[in-house]
Design an enzyme around this catalytic site. Structure first.
Site, short mmCIF file in Angstrom:
data_model
loop_
_atom_site.label_atom_id
_atom_site.label_comp_id
_atom_site.label_asym_id
_atom_site.label_seq_id
_atom_site.Cartn_x
_atom_site.Cartn_y
_atom_site.Cartn_z
N GLY A 10 -33.63 -46.82 -22.65
CA GLY A 10 -33.36 -45.66 -23.50
C GLY A 10 -32.95 -46.54 -24.77
N ARG A 71 -40.30 -46.31 -20.89
CA ARG A 71 -39.78 -46.62 -19.45
C ARG A 71 -41.06 -46.90 -18.74
NH1 ARG A 71 -34.13 -45.69 -19.40
NH2 ARG A 71 -33.57 -43.81 -20.47
N ASP A 102 -29.61 -52.66 -18.24
CA ASP A 102 -30.03 -53.55 -17.09
C ASP A 102 -31.18 -53.52 -16.26
OD1 ASP A 102 -29.45 -50.81 -16.26
OD2 ASP A 102 -28.33 -51.52 -14.37
N THR A 125 -27.66 -50.38 -24.98
CA THR A 125 -27.49 -49.07 -24.11
C THR A 125 -26.19 -48.28 -24.64
OG1 THR A 125 -27.42 -48.08 -21.86
CG2 THR A 125 -26.65 -50.21 -22.24
N ILE A 126 -26.51 -46.95 -24.55
CA ILE A 126 -25.21 -46.41 -24.99
C ILE A 126 -24.25 -46.25 -23.96
CG2 ILE A 126 -26.13 -44.86 -26.80
CD1 ILE A 126 -26.11 -42.30 -24.62
N ASP A 127 -24.54 -46.31 -22.62
CA ASP A 127 -24.03 -46.41 -21.35
C ASP A 127 -22.62 -47.34 -21.42
OD1 ASP A 127 -25.77 -44.42 -21.03
OD2 ASP A 127 -26.81 -45.56 -19.70
N ASP A 129 -22.42 -49.94 -19.51
CA ASP A 129 -22.32 -49.87 -18.13
C ASP A 129 -22.70 -51.51 -17.66
OD1 ASP A 129 -25.04 -50.02 -18.69
OD2 ASP A 129 -25.66 -48.56 -17.45
N GLY A 170 -24.18 -41.33 -19.86
CA GLY A 170 -23.63 -42.73 -19.27
C GLY A 170 -24.09 -42.88 -17.96
N ARG A 171 -25.14 -42.14 -17.48
CA ARG A 171 -25.54 -42.39 -16.13
C ARG A 171 -24.25 -42.63 -15.16
NH1 ARG A 171 -30.60 -46.85 -16.38
NH2 ARG A 171 -31.89 -45.07 -17.46
N ALA A 186 -9.28 -34.34 -25.40
CA ALA A 186 -9.65 -33.43 -24.39
C ALA A 186 -8.86 -33.25 -23.20
CB ALA A 186 -11.16 -34.06 -23.52
N LYS A 213 -2.33 -22.07 -23.32
CA LYS A 213 -3.49 -23.03 -23.95
C LYS A 213 -4.71 -22.74 -23.62
CE LYS A 213 -5.12 -27.08 -25.62
NZ LYS A 213 -5.22 -27.01 -27.13
N ARG A 252 -27.48 -39.97 -28.88
CA ARG A 252 -28.16 -41.43 -29.10
C ARG A 252 -28.90 -41.46 -30.37
NH1 ARG A 252 -31.74 -42.00 -23.50
NH2 ARG A 252 -33.60 -42.18 -25.08
P1 ADP Z 1 -32.56 -49.51 -19.34
O1 ADP Z 1 -33.26 -50.84 -19.61
O2 ADP Z 1 -31.97 -48.84 -20.35
O3 ADP Z 1 -31.66 -49.80 -18.07
P2 ADP Z 1 -34.56 -48.60 -17.29
O4 ADP Z 1 -33.79 -48.90 -16.14
O5 ADP Z 1 -35.26 -47.48 -17.50
O6 ADP Z 1 -33.76 -48.47 -18.68
O7 ADP Z 1 -35.58 -50.02 -17.59
C1 ADP Z 1 -36.30 -50.00 -18.62
C2 ADP Z 1 -37.64 -50.86 -18.03
O8 ADP Z 1 -37.28 -51.98 -17.79
C3 ADP Z 1 -38.33 -49.85 -16.90
O9 ADP Z 1 -39.09 -49.10 -17.48
C4 ADP Z 1 -39.35 -51.05 -16.84
O10 ADP Z 1 -40.28 -51.43 -17.50
C5 ADP Z 1 -38.45 -52.35 -16.48
N1 ADP Z 1 -37.38 -52.74 -15.50
C6 ADP Z 1 -36.67 -51.94 -14.92
N2 ADP Z 1 -36.47 -52.43 -13.60
C7 ADP Z 1 -37.38 -53.59 -13.36
C8 ADP Z 1 -37.73 -54.46 -12.32
N3 ADP Z 1 -36.88 -54.38 -11.23
N4 ADP Z 1 -38.29 -55.33 -12.62
C9 ADP Z 1 -39.19 -55.43 -13.74
N5 ADP Z 1 -38.99 -54.52 -14.66
C10 ADP Z 1 -38.07 -53.70 -14.29
O1 F6P Z 2 -29.32 -45.11 -20.43
C1 F6P Z 2 -29.29 -44.40 -21.57
C2 F6P Z 2 -29.25 -42.77 -21.38
O2 F6P Z 2 -29.28 -42.06 -22.52
C3 F6P Z 2 -28.46 -42.40 -20.27
O3 F6P Z 2 -27.18 -42.05 -20.77
C4 F6P Z 2 -29.13 -40.94 -19.62
O4 F6P Z 2 -28.85 -40.82 -18.42
C5 F6P Z 2 -30.52 -41.45 -19.95
O5 F6P Z 2 -30.78 -42.50 -20.61
C6 F6P Z 2 -31.53 -40.52 -20.39
O6 F6P Z 2 -32.71 -40.90 -20.43
P1 F6P Z 2 -34.21 -40.17 -21.10
O7 F6P Z 2 -33.82 -40.36 -22.56
O8 F6P Z 2 -35.14 -40.65 -20.61
O9 F6P Z 2 -33.74 -38.76 -20.95
#
Ligand code: ADP
Ligand code: F6P
Length: 321
Positions: A10, A71, A102, A125-127, A129, A170-171, A186, A213, A252
Site C-alpha cells: 500500500g 501487491r 511488513d 505504510t499508513i497503518d 502497525d 489500519g488493517r 469522536a 447529544k 492515503r
Molecule cells: P505491505 O508491505 O504494505 O505490508 P503486503 O503485505 O501486500 O503490503 O506486501 C507487499 C508485497 O510484499 C507483497 O505483494 C509481496 O510481493 C511481498 N511479500 C509479502 N509477504 C511476503 C513473503 N512472505 N515473502 C516474500 N515476499 C512477500
Molecule cells: O496497508 C495499507 C492499507 O491502506 C490498509 O490500511 C488497508 O486495509 C489496505 O492497505 C487497503 O489495500 P488496497 O489499497 O489494496 O485496497
C-alpha cells in the site's frame, strides 16, 4: 556501487520524500542509483531505470509513489524470488532499499538472507502497525486526512442532529482510529485491540441522545468491523438518526504532511548511509525522535503494543454530558 530503490504494498504519503533522499544521498556518496518500477513486480520483470538528481525534482511533497507500487504474489514463491535476484545481479546492483510495510519487509529479508543482497527497509505504510518504530511513513498524513474528513462531516451531522459511523483504515491496527478519533473529539472509538461489545455502543449512544447529544461520531477501525454493518445493527436496535461512511483511500491521498516529509527524508538518508557502511538486512525506524536501524528479523518479531492510556483518555473526555 549500484543501489536500487523500490516502493511496495500500500502506498503512503512520505514514500516520495524517502525516494528523494535515497537518490540524492546515493549520488552524493558516488553511487549509481536505480528506481524499480511497481515494487517487486517490476523487480521480477526487470523494469528499472537509472535515476539522476533531476529525476527526483519536485517530488518531496507528493502523495502516492512516483516509482509505482504493487501487491505481487509471485515474490512469495521461490521462482519469483530467483527472478527478482536475477534482475539485481544482471544490473550489478549490490544494495536495495525497500520502502513498504511488513509484507514488503518479508521480501527484503529473503533477498538479504537467501541471496546476500544488502537490503535496508523503510517503513512506508499508513497503518503504523510496526512495533519496532514509533511511527511509519504516511501515518501522520492519514490521520490528518481523517481529521479533516470528520471536521467536514460534523458540519452536516450537527445541524441535522445526526450521528455517523466512520470507518477508517489500519488493517489490524487501531492507531489511525485512536489518533484521528481523539483529536476529532469522536464520541466513540472502536479498535481491534480493545474489546467493545455492541451493547456498550448502544448504551453510550442512548446515554448521549438522552442528554441532548445528537451528533455522535463513532470512529470504527476497519480491523474491528464494517461501518455499514454497524449502521444496520444500530438502526435495528434503537431510535437514532444515523448514517455511515468509509473514508477509504482518501486517507492515503493528498500531499504528505510536514512530519511525513521530514521522516521520509531522514529515513531515506539513513538507509543509504547504512548500505554505504556495509550494513544489510536491517530496517530503519524512529524511536524517541532518533533515527535508528535494527535487524530485520528482530524488528519483525516484535509485537506492536496499543496505547491503552491514550485510548482511556479519549473515552474519559467524551463521557461527561
Ligand atoms: P505491505 O508491505 O504494505 O505490508 P503486503 O503485505 O501486500 O503490503 O506486501 C507487499 C508485497 O510484499 C507483497 O505483494 C509481496 O510481493 C511481498 N511479500 C509479502 N509477504 C511476503 C513473503 N512472505 N515473502 C516474500 N515476499 C512477500
Ligand atoms: O496497508 C495499507 C492499507 O491502506 C490498509 O490500511 C488497508 O486495509 C489496505 O492497505 C487497503 O489495500 P488496497 O489499497 O489494496 O485496497
Amino acid at each position: 556501487m549500484r543501489i536500487a530503490v523500490l516502493t511496495s504494498g500500500g502506498d503512503s504519503q512520505g514514500m516520495n520524500a524517502a525516494v528523494y533522499a535515497v537518490v540524492r544521498t546515493a549520488l552524493d556518496n558516488g553511487a549509481e542509483v536505480f528506481g524499480v518500477e511497481d515494487g517487486y513486480q517490476g523487480l521480477i520483470e526487470g523494469r528499472l531505470h537509472q535515476m539522476t538528481a533531476k529525476s527526483v525534482d519536485g517530488i518531496i511533497h507528493l502523495g502516492g509513489t512516483v516509482l509505482g507500487t504493487s501487491r505481487c504474489p509471485e515474490m512469495k514463491t521461490p521462482e519469483g524470488q530467483d527472478k527478482a535476484y536475477k534482475t539485481l545481479k544482471e544490473n550489478d546492483i549490490e544494495g536495495l532499499v525497500v520502502i513498504g510495510g511488513d509484507g514488503s519487509f518479508q521480501g527484503a529479508k529473503i533477498l538479504a538472507t537467501k541471496y546476500g543482497v544488502k537490503t535496508m527497509g523503510i517503513p512506508g505504510t499508513i497503518d503504523n502497525d510496526l512495533a519496532y518504530t514509533d511511527f511509519t511513513l504516511g501515518f501522520d498524513s492519514a490521520v490528518n486526512a481523517v481529521m479533516q474528513t470528520i471536521k467536514m462531516l460534523r458540519d452536516t451531522m450537527t445541524c441535522n442532529k445526526r450521528s455517523c459511523v466512520v470507518e477508517v483504515m489500519g488493517r489490524n491496527c487501531g492507531d489511525i482510529a485512536l489518533h484521528a478519533g481523539i483529536t476529532s473529539g469522536a464520541e466513540m472509538i472502536i479498535v481491534p485491540e480493545v474489546r467493545t461489545t455492541f451493547e456498550e455502543v448502544v448504551e453510550r449512544l442512548q446515554y448521549n441522545l438522552d442528554h441532548g447529544k445528537f451528533d455522535n461520531i463513532i470512529v470504527l477501525a476497519e480491523g474491528a468491523g464494517k461501518a455499514v454493518d454497524m449502521e444496520a445493527k444500530l438502526r435495528a436496535k434503537m431510535e437514532i438518526n444515523l448514517r455511515s461512511m468509509v473514508v477509504g483511500h482518501l486517507q492515503r491521498g493528498g500531499d504528505a504532511s510536514y512530519a511525513d516529509r521530514l521522516l521520509g527524508i531522514r529515513m531515506g538518508e539513513h538507509a543509504v548511509k547504512c548500505i554505504m557502511e556495509g550494513k544489510s538486512s536491517r530496517v530503519v525506524g524512529i524511536v524517541h525522535d532518533q533515527i535508528i536501524d535494527e535487524d530485520i528479523v528482530e524488528a519483525l518479531a516484535k509485537r506492536k503494543s496499543f496505547d491503552r492510556s491514550l485510548y482511556d483518555i479519549a473515552n474519559k473526555l467524551v463521557t461527561s454530558y
